[in-house]
Design a protein around this motif. Structure first.
Motif, PDB file in Angstrom:
ATOM      1  N   ASP A  84       0.861  -1.325  -0.019  1.00 23.30           N
ATOM      2  CA  ASP A  84      -0.107   0.036  -0.034  1.00 23.30           C
ATOM      3  C   ASP A  84       0.953   1.338  -0.101  1.00 23.30           C
ATOM      4  OD1 ASP A  84      -2.225  -1.623   0.200  1.00 23.30           O
ATOM      5  OD2 ASP A  84      -2.635  -0.950   2.171  1.00 23.30           O
ATOM      6  N   HIS A 140      -2.683   6.177   3.622  1.00 25.18           N
ATOM      7  CA  HIS A 140      -1.659   5.549   4.137  1.00 25.18           C
ATOM      8  C   HIS A 140      -0.900   6.297   5.277  1.00 25.18           C
ATOM      9  CE1 HIS A 140       1.942   3.121   4.062  1.00 25.18           C
ATOM     10  NE2 HIS A 140       2.846   4.092   3.814  1.00 25.18           N
ATOM     11  N   PRO A 155       5.135   3.724   7.903  1.00 32.18           N
ATOM     12  CA  PRO A 155       5.630   3.255   9.198  1.00 32.18           C
ATOM     13  C   PRO A 155       6.943   4.303   9.749  1.00 32.18           C
ATOM     14  CG  PRO A 155       6.388   1.791   7.255  1.00 32.18           C
ATOM     15  CD  PRO A 155       5.347   2.964   7.003  1.00 32.18           C
ATOM     16  N   TRP A 191      10.289   3.236  11.123  1.00 29.92           N
ATOM     17  CA  TRP A 191      11.086   2.212  11.889  1.00 29.92           C
ATOM     18  C   TRP A 191      12.171   2.771  12.744  1.00 29.92           C
ATOM     19  CZ3 TRP A 191      16.359   1.337  11.684  1.00 29.92           C
ATOM     20  CH2 TRP A 191      16.645  -0.019  11.991  1.00 29.92           C
ATOM     21  N   HIS A 196       4.543   3.021  15.050  1.00 28.56           N
ATOM     22  CA  HIS A 196       4.113   3.067  13.825  1.00 28.56           C
ATOM     23  C   HIS A 196       4.988   1.879  13.194  1.00 28.56           C
ATOM     24  CE1 HIS A 196       2.440   7.107  14.055  1.00 28.56           C
ATOM     25  NE2 HIS A 196       3.297   7.497  14.907  1.00 28.56           N
ATOM     26  N   GLN A 213       6.448  -1.175  10.915  1.00 24.28           N
ATOM     27  CA  GLN A 213       6.955  -1.345   9.624  1.00 24.28           C
ATOM     28  C   GLN A 213       6.033  -2.188   8.843  1.00 24.28           C
ATOM     29  OE1 GLN A 213      10.716  -3.651   8.951  1.00 24.28           O
ATOM     30  NE2 GLN A 213      10.293  -4.689  10.691  1.00 24.28           N
ATOM     31  N   GLN A 214       5.076  -2.843   9.327  1.00 20.20           N
ATOM     32  CA  GLN A 214       4.080  -3.729   8.550  1.00 20.20           C
ATOM     33  C   GLN A 214       4.684  -4.735   7.654  1.00 20.20           C
ATOM     34  OE1 GLN A 214       2.422  -0.425   6.350  1.00 20.20           O
ATOM     35  NE2 GLN A 214       2.049   0.625   8.170  1.00 20.20           N
ATOM     36  N   PHE A 215       5.871  -4.385   7.145  1.00 17.55           N
ATOM     37  CA  PHE A 215       6.635  -5.632   6.021  1.00 17.55           C
ATOM     38  C   PHE A 215       7.798  -4.866   5.856  1.00 17.55           C
ATOM     39  CE2 PHE A 215       5.314  -2.845   2.803  1.00 17.55           C
ATOM     40  CZ  PHE A 215       6.473  -3.328   1.902  1.00 17.55           C
ATOM     41  N   HIS A 216       8.831  -5.590   5.400  1.00 18.64           N
ATOM     42  CA  HIS A 216       9.999  -5.123   4.658  1.00 18.64           C
ATOM     43  C   HIS A 216      10.722  -5.986   3.483  1.00 18.64           C
ATOM     44  CE1 HIS A 216      12.403  -7.278   7.559  1.00 18.64           C
ATOM     45  NE2 HIS A 216      13.471  -6.852   6.717  1.00 18.64           N
ATOM     46  N   HIS A 221       8.256   3.108   3.577  1.00 17.12           N
ATOM     47  CA  HIS A 221       8.458   1.779   3.748  1.00 17.12           C
ATOM     48  C   HIS A 221       9.915   1.256   4.120  1.00 17.12           C
ATOM     49  CE1 HIS A 221       4.819   1.510   1.364  1.00 17.12           C
ATOM     50  NE2 HIS A 221       4.253   0.966   2.218  1.00 17.12           N
TER      51      HIS A 221
END
Length: 125
Positions: A11, A56, A59, A61, A66, A68-71, A116
């Motif tokens: 996203d 949106h 994140p 990091w 907040h 990171q949701q994924f990386h 991201h």
């Protein structure tokens, strides 16, 4: 096995801009025919997609408020190549966040233009 992975979807506020950013890193083919859903495809058929998310929240990091949701992790051939790769992603719009400091293997953490996190890894293959 129930299914196979079709693609990873990220996203972001501007799919075409983020798709172009990752195209420069990976060299994959970009399909931006739908501005709300942009796809990168590798020569081997791997796919990475970018989906419009107007609200949106990027994140921050390593801030757990907040997450990171994924990386994504990208391999750089050797430790000697990391500085040039670092400069190239910064020139594309990435923000440098962290260096693991490894002498022969390690990683550097960046955020892409939408916030991201991603890593440039070296000496790990």
């Amino acid at each position: 096995m129930i299914a196979t992975l079709q693609c990873t979807v990220i996203d972001c506020p501007s799919p075409i801009a983020l798709g172009r950013f990752y195209r420069e890193i990976l060299g994959w083919k970009l399909d931006g025919s739908d501005p709300s859903w942009v796809t990168l495809t590798s020569p081997g058929g791997q796919r990475l997609a970018f989906q419009a998310a107007p609200d949106h929240r990027p994140p921050r990091w390593p801030d757990p408020e907040h997450p990171q949701q994924f990386h994504l992790d990208f391999d750089v051939p050797t430790r000697d190549d990391i500085d040039a790769a670092h400069e190239r992603v910064i020139a594309l719009g990435a923000t440098f966040l962290h260096d693991s400091g490894g002498q022969t293997s390690g990683f550097r953490v960046f955020s892409d233009p939408a916030g991201h996190p991603f890593c440039l890894c070296y000496g790990q293959m």
